[in-house]
Design a protein around this motif. Sequence first.
Motif, PDB file in Angstrom:
ATOM      1  N   GLU A  33       6.363  -8.836   1.246  1.00 50.00           N
ATOM      2  CA  GLU A  33       7.402  -9.775   0.804  1.00 50.00           C
ATOM      3  C   GLU A  33       7.355  -9.932  -0.719  1.00 50.00           C
ATOM      4  O   GLU A  33       6.326  -9.649  -1.351  1.00 50.00           O
ATOM      5  CB  GLU A  33       7.172 -11.156   1.450  1.00 50.00           C
ATOM      6  CG  GLU A  33       7.269 -11.163   2.962  1.00 50.00           C
ATOM      7  CD  GLU A  33       8.700 -10.929   3.472  1.00 50.00           C
ATOM      8  OE1 GLU A  33       9.636 -10.987   2.645  1.00 50.00           O
ATOM      9  OE2 GLU A  33       8.859 -10.667   4.682  1.00 50.00           O
ATOM     10  N   ALA A  34       8.458 -10.410  -1.268  1.00 48.59           N
ATOM     11  CA  ALA A  34       8.494 -10.661  -2.715  1.00 48.59           C
ATOM     12  C   ALA A  34       7.432 -11.681  -3.084  1.00 48.59           C
ATOM     13  O   ALA A  34       7.242 -12.675  -2.377  1.00 48.59           O
ATOM     14  CB  ALA A  34       9.871 -11.169  -3.111  1.00 48.59           C
ATOM     15  N   GLY A  35       6.730 -11.438  -4.149  1.00 49.42           N
ATOM     16  CA  GLY A  35       5.694 -12.347  -4.617  1.00 49.42           C
ATOM     17  C   GLY A  35       4.350 -12.142  -3.949  1.00 49.42           C
ATOM     18  O   GLY A  35       3.356 -12.772  -4.318  1.00 49.42           O
ATOM     19  N   GLU A  36       4.315 -11.231  -2.983  1.00 42.50           N
ATOM     20  CA  GLU A  36       3.071 -11.005  -2.247  1.00 42.50           C
ATOM     21  C   GLU A  36       2.181 -10.009  -2.990  1.00 42.50           C
ATOM     22  O   GLU A  36       2.669  -9.092  -3.647  1.00 42.50           O
ATOM     23  CB  GLU A  36       3.438 -10.437  -0.869  1.00 42.50           C
ATOM     24  CG  GLU A  36       2.261 -10.277   0.084  1.00 42.50           C
ATOM     25  CD  GLU A  36       2.709  -9.739   1.456  1.00 42.50           C
ATOM     26  OE1 GLU A  36       3.888  -9.929   1.822  1.00 42.50           O
ATOM     27  OE2 GLU A  36       1.867  -9.117   2.134  1.00 42.50           O
ATOM     28  N   VAL A  37       0.856 -10.233  -2.860  1.00 40.21           N
ATOM     29  CA  VAL A  37      -0.089  -9.246  -3.375  1.00 40.21           C
ATOM     30  C   VAL A  37      -0.746  -8.591  -2.173  1.00 40.21           C
ATOM     31  O   VAL A  37      -1.462  -9.244  -1.419  1.00 40.21           O
ATOM     32  CB  VAL A  37      -1.157  -9.885  -4.276  1.00 40.21           C
ATOM     33  CG1 VAL A  37      -2.180  -8.836  -4.709  1.00 40.21           C
ATOM     34  CG2 VAL A  37      -0.502 -10.527  -5.489  1.00 40.21           C
ATOM     35  N   SER A  38      -0.454  -7.299  -2.005  1.00 43.76           N
ATOM     36  CA  SER A  38      -0.975  -6.595  -0.842  1.00 43.76           C
ATOM     37  C   SER A  38      -2.011  -5.583  -1.301  1.00 43.76           C
ATOM     38  O   SER A  38      -1.724  -4.741  -2.145  1.00 43.76           O
ATOM     39  CB  SER A  38       0.185  -5.890  -0.126  1.00 43.76           C
ATOM     40  OG  SER A  38      -0.322  -5.142   0.958  1.00 43.76           O
ATOM     41  N   CYS A  39      -3.222  -5.708  -0.763  1.00 45.87           N
ATOM     42  CA  CYS A  39      -4.267  -4.766  -1.145  1.00 45.87           C
ATOM     43  C   CYS A  39      -4.443  -3.739  -0.042  1.00 45.87           C
ATOM     44  O   CYS A  39      -4.539  -4.091   1.129  1.00 45.87           O
ATOM     45  CB  CYS A  39      -5.581  -5.496  -1.390  1.00 45.87           C
ATOM     46  SG  CYS A  39      -5.484  -6.571  -2.827  1.00 45.87           S
ATOM     47  N   VAL A  40      -4.486  -2.475  -0.435  1.00 50.23           N
ATOM     48  CA  VAL A  40      -4.646  -1.403   0.544  1.00 50.23           C
ATOM     49  C   VAL A  40      -6.032  -0.805   0.350  1.00 50.23           C
ATOM     50  O   VAL A  40      -6.377  -0.360  -0.741  1.00 50.23           O
ATOM     51  CB  VAL A  40      -3.570  -0.314   0.358  1.00 50.23           C
ATOM     52  CG1 VAL A  40      -3.713   0.764   1.413  1.00 50.23           C
ATOM     53  CG2 VAL A  40      -2.177  -0.929   0.394  1.00 50.23           C
ATOM     54  N   VAL A  41      -6.826  -0.823   1.395  1.00 48.54           N
ATOM     55  CA  VAL A  41      -8.173  -0.250   1.305  1.00 48.54           C
ATOM     56  C   VAL A  41      -8.342   0.807   2.382  1.00 48.54           C
ATOM     57  O   VAL A  41      -7.528   0.910   3.294  1.00 48.54           O
ATOM     58  CB  VAL A  41      -9.267  -1.349   1.465  1.00 48.54           C
ATOM     59  CG1 VAL A  41      -9.118  -2.399   0.392  1.00 48.54           C
ATOM     60  CG2 VAL A  41      -9.220  -1.961   2.856  1.00 48.54           C
ATOM     61  N   GLY A  42      -9.405   1.561   2.234  1.00 50.41           N
ATOM     62  CA  GLY A  42      -9.667   2.599   3.231  1.00 50.41           C
ATOM     63  C   GLY A  42     -10.472   3.712   2.604  1.00 50.41           C
ATOM     64  O   GLY A  42     -10.564   3.806   1.378  1.00 50.41           O
ATOM     65  N   PRO A  43     -11.055   4.554   3.450  1.00 52.45           N
ATOM     66  CA  PRO A  43     -11.868   5.647   2.915  1.00 52.45           C
ATOM     67  C   PRO A  43     -11.002   6.639   2.135  1.00 52.45           C
ATOM     68  O   PRO A  43      -9.792   6.671   2.310  1.00 52.45           O
ATOM     69  CB  PRO A  43     -12.458   6.301   4.168  1.00 52.45           C
ATOM     70  CG  PRO A  43     -11.605   5.853   5.295  1.00 52.45           C
ATOM     71  CD  PRO A  43     -11.023   4.539   4.910  1.00 52.45           C
ATOM     72  N   SER A  44     -11.629   7.439   1.280  1.00 53.42           N
ATOM     73  CA  SER A  44     -10.841   8.409   0.519  1.00 53.42           C
ATOM     74  C   SER A  44     -10.291   9.454   1.475  1.00 53.42           C
ATOM     75  O   SER A  44     -10.914   9.797   2.473  1.00 53.42           O
ATOM     76  CB  SER A  44     -11.694   9.061  -0.569  1.00 53.42           C
ATOM     77  OG  SER A  44     -12.827   9.636   0.008  1.00 53.42           O
ATOM     78  N   GLY A  45      -9.081   9.917   1.180  1.00 51.25           N
ATOM     79  CA  GLY A  45      -8.417  10.852   2.076  1.00 51.25           C
ATOM     80  C   GLY A  45      -7.670  10.171   3.202  1.00 51.25           C
ATOM     81  O   GLY A  45      -7.134  10.839   4.081  1.00 51.25           O
TER      82      GLY A  45
END
Lengths: 258, 317
Positions: A33-45
């Motif tokens: 959503e607008a104004g949201e901070v979304s962090c994407v994590v996960g192993p490489s690849g």
Amino acid sequence: MSGGREHPMVLAERVHKAFGPVEVLRGIDLKVEAGEVSCVVGPSGSGKSTFLRCINHLEKINAGRLWVDGGLVGYRQKGDRLYEMKEREVAEQRRDIGMVFQRFNLFPHMTAAENVMEAPVQVKGIGKAAARERAEQLLRRVGLADRMETYPAQLSGGQQQRVAIARALAMDPKLMLFDEPTSALDPELVGEVLDVMRGLAADGMTMIVVTHEMGFAREVGDSLVFMDDGVVVESGRPRDVLNDPQHARTRAFLSKVL
Amino acid sequence: MTGVPDLSKEPGREPGDDQIPPESIVAIPVRHYGRWVSAVAVCALLAWLAWSFVNSDIHWDVVGEYLTYDRITEGAAKTLWITVLSMAIGLVLGLLLAVMRLSDNAVLSNVAWGYIWFFRGTPVLVQLVLWYNLSFIFDTMNFGFYKDETNDIITPFVAALLGLGLNEAAYMAEIARAGILSVDPGQTEAAHALGMNGAKTTRRIVLPQAMRVIIPPSGNEFINMLKTSSLVSVVHYEELFWAADIVGSRNTRVMELFVVATVWYLLLTTVFSVGQYYLERHYAKGSGRTQPPTPLQRLRAQLTSFRTKSQVGGTTV
């Protein structure tokens, strides 16, 4: 462009991406959503960076749909048919999406100020004097007002990344993409970049951050997305995902990085 | 003052309390006797060569006299002029061909490939003669706004310019392509992410960085061109070599006039090499932490400051 917020800033539906025979994204669903901070994590690849690059069409998706601020990324839809966008139209779309790279990618033949001024002058056609004034504001905001005339090679990694953030902000984006912004930095320089990003989040910028900084994700993120092997395994509020992961793969990953 | 450590002090100093640094190291440098011997040998060889030339049948007073002879200086000016113009054509067309060759557009990249294939694959001497005799194929030329006999358009100057310039473009295209490929793809991505289109990205971001790689071999090409331009005598363009040849055969001082031409060619290439040095500095902007001083700056610094004994690790002793 509508003023109301009836659509999310980013919406991905079953996004697929393959490089030749290698399927990197295997059906990504995501809503930011607008104004949201979304962090994407996960192993490489796991496809995190590829997904990020799809959002501003640096990579073309093979299947599924991807919208930014209600507009389809890279295509126009007329009736049932999709038309590929022309280069000019894609460039226009990208103006509103700022991107910060792991390797900074500052223009080495330009000073910090020139790096920040380049796109406003060349793309938006803003006058040099006005662009310079704005560049000074932005560089002050990232704590580098005294480095206007410095070339990237003379800046530390942390300083370079802050200039890169200022450069992206100069186009007044409605969405900022961060592709592992601190991964190429010496540990003692990570903090200064995260501080700038924290400030941006506080100002209400919509951000998607691919990162390995779990502390940042927990503290600043509104949502956390865990990706593995080209799919979103789990997502939710950062505290919930980090403290009480539901999925075995998430648990395995977090046990290694926390 | 030899260094027996003062044991009354605590072992291990506090960081930053080294107020008086220890004496600088003064050591006898390694002697390079071999260099002295070889330097003497080289000087002797040069002296013998110079002696041979001076005592040969060459009339040096004639050489001095003809060095500034009208027809020779005009020839040198024409050599410089045709070289600069051909290189300009070569550089601009070469950059264009390189961008075309790297383009996604199959028509453009194939046209560029074909051009390079033809012009690199045939001798420049043959190309010059072909341009000069273009009237065999087209006896008149009609550009719409301008129409004339081909032989009136293709003067010796135009034939020389086309022959040298178009041939050079094929070589410059490959040099430019190498330069463009040397630029980090991340630069293009960053420019695209900022909303810059392909043309702007190439012109503002990629080419300025490619220039650093393109310039040194281009300097090489320029110097080559200064010398290759002596071939255009075949299309009756009177440049330095031909002027020297004509004057020499008129006054039967052939060898003297070729020495004159040699001096002029060396002079032109030397002046150009200096120019290249400054051009490279310009495009090195932002690449290093600091630029080394130019020879001129170094000279000025040495004249205005007292010579101090060098520190260990300094560049001069």
